[in-house]
Every structure is written in structure tokens, then in C-alpha cells.
Motif scaffolding. Sequence first.
Motif, short mmCIF file in Angstrom:
data_model
loop_
_atom_site.label_atom_id
_atom_site.label_comp_id
_atom_site.label_asym_id
_atom_site.label_seq_id
_atom_site.Cartn_x
_atom_site.Cartn_y
_atom_site.Cartn_z
N LEU A 1 -41.31 15.85 38.02
CA LEU A 1 -40.48 16.44 36.99
C LEU A 1 -38.88 16.20 37.38
O LEU A 1 -38.12 16.40 36.30
N ALA A 2 -38.52 16.12 38.55
CA ALA A 2 -37.18 15.74 38.81
C ALA A 2 -36.56 14.72 38.25
O ALA A 2 -35.20 14.78 37.76
N ALA B 1 -40.06 13.23 27.43
CA ALA B 1 -40.83 13.46 28.58
C ALA B 1 -42.36 12.64 28.05
O ALA B 1 -43.26 13.78 27.39
N ASP B 2 -42.87 11.43 28.36
CA ASP B 2 -44.21 10.86 28.02
C ASP B 2 -45.28 11.32 28.81
O ASP B 2 -45.62 10.59 29.64
N PHE B 3 -45.79 12.65 28.69
CA PHE B 3 -46.78 13.23 29.56
C PHE B 3 -48.11 12.75 29.11
O PHE B 3 -48.96 12.85 29.96
N ALA C 1 -42.54 20.58 31.18
CA ALA C 1 -41.42 19.53 30.82
C ALA C 1 -40.38 20.01 30.29
O ALA C 1 -39.18 19.93 30.64
N PHE C 2 -40.44 21.19 29.48
CA PHE C 2 -39.16 21.80 28.75
C PHE C 2 -38.34 22.53 29.87
O PHE C 2 -37.00 22.57 29.85
N LYS C 3 -38.88 23.33 30.80
CA LYS C 3 -38.10 23.84 31.97
C LYS C 3 -37.35 22.91 32.75
O LYS C 3 -36.21 23.06 33.24
N ALA C 4 -37.98 21.41 32.80
CA ALA C 4 -37.07 20.47 33.47
C ALA C 4 -36.07 19.90 32.82
O ALA C 4 -35.52 19.06 33.37
N ASN D 1 -46.65 26.04 20.60
CA ASN D 1 -46.12 27.40 20.71
C ASN D 1 -45.00 27.63 22.03
O ASN D 1 -44.18 28.34 21.66
N ALA D 2 -45.45 26.90 23.02
CA ALA D 2 -44.33 26.56 23.94
C ALA D 2 -43.20 25.96 23.43
O ALA D 2 -41.94 26.55 23.88
N ALA D 3 -43.08 24.98 22.76
CA ALA D 3 -41.96 24.47 22.03
C ALA D 3 -41.14 25.52 21.49
O ALA D 3 -40.19 25.34 21.29
#
Length: 209
Positions: A42-43, A59-61, A74-77, A98-100
Motif C-alpha cells: 500500500l505504501a 490502484a489496480d487491485f 486502497a482509499f485510506k492509502a 459502498n466504501a467508495a
Amino acid sequence: MAKLQVAIDLLTTEAAIALASKVAPYVDIIELGTPLIKSEGLAVITAMKNAFPDKLVFADFKTADAGALEAEMAFKAGADYITILGATGDSTIIGAVNAAKIYGKAVVVDTIGVKDRVKRAQEVIALGVEFVELHAGLDEQAEEGYSIQVLIDEASRAGVPVSIAGGVNRTSIKAVKDSGAVVAVAGAAIYGAEDPAQAAKELRDLLSA
């Protein structure tokens, strides 16, 4: 006007930021490839967003499960977008969406491994994703007879916001733009070029023409 996204498939934060530094003036979205995130964690997302706060960081998770949790990570990072696999279940995509909403960010569904990309694109847009990446991965592009034209035709038929990834270059980018795609994703055409900045500028100019 369609946005230009650079897909960075390098393996170190230093190399990724060095490339982004060259091409940033010409691109709207900086994509951190799955191998890069797996290599650096994540860094690398935080480092890229700190280096280029005015760019959208993607971020291509390629998340297949735990949509809400991975999206939050991802969003917190510092990511603006996360990819969820279209081949996974709707509940995973809904969790990420929902997180987005909580973080004021967005979800992109990646259609790698999806048989009917157009149908799936229409289905997931209804779930609240920002756009759908019509994506032929590196392995698919290496198959005999591969042509980006398949994705371009799908984009024209989809009727929903899509990006095209899988062979976007100087030759194909006008057709990508004309297909109605909202984002053109260029990887090797930029990072594999002798002069990545010049390559990105040419693609931007062709997309803006």
C-alpha cells in the motif's frame, strides 16, 4: 474529452515515481499496476498520491473478494480508484461501491476473464461503479491473432462509461477515442518508449485532436 491513463507495470516505487514524473504533465490518471502493488504494498499508493496530489491515482487491485475491506485499504492509502474483477459476484462490487461512497472515491470494474464484457459492463454500471475497464491483459494480448479492435467494437456497443486497456498506442488511440471510451489506458506504449514523456504527449495530442 476522454482522459489518458498511464498504466505503470514496473516493480519498484522509485521506478514508478520516476516514470510518473516524466509523463505527469500529459496524463490524467496514474495507474499502479497489480504487480507493482504486490511488490511494494500500500505504501506505493501513498507515495504516488503524495508526489502527484493533483492526479487521480488508480490502484489496480483486481479484487475478487472482500470488496469493502480492500476498497477501504486502497482509499485510506490515497487511491482515487480501485479495480474490482467483473468476474466476481455482485456483492463484492457492491461492498466496494459502498466504501467508495464513504470516502468520496470510485470503483472501476475490470473485465479480465469475463466472457461477455458488454453485458457485464452494463450490469455493473447499474451497481454504481464509475466506469468499466474493457481489458485485454498482457497474456491475452500475447495470444496469436489478438486485436484491440475487439475492445473498440465492444466500447461502441456498451452504451455505458468504459475505458479501453490492451494495446492503446499511437495507431489505435483515435479509434479508441471515437468508440466513446471515457478513458484510454496506455501502458507499454508509454513506459516501453525510448522517450516516455514524448510518447505520452503524442497520445494526449491525438486524444485531444
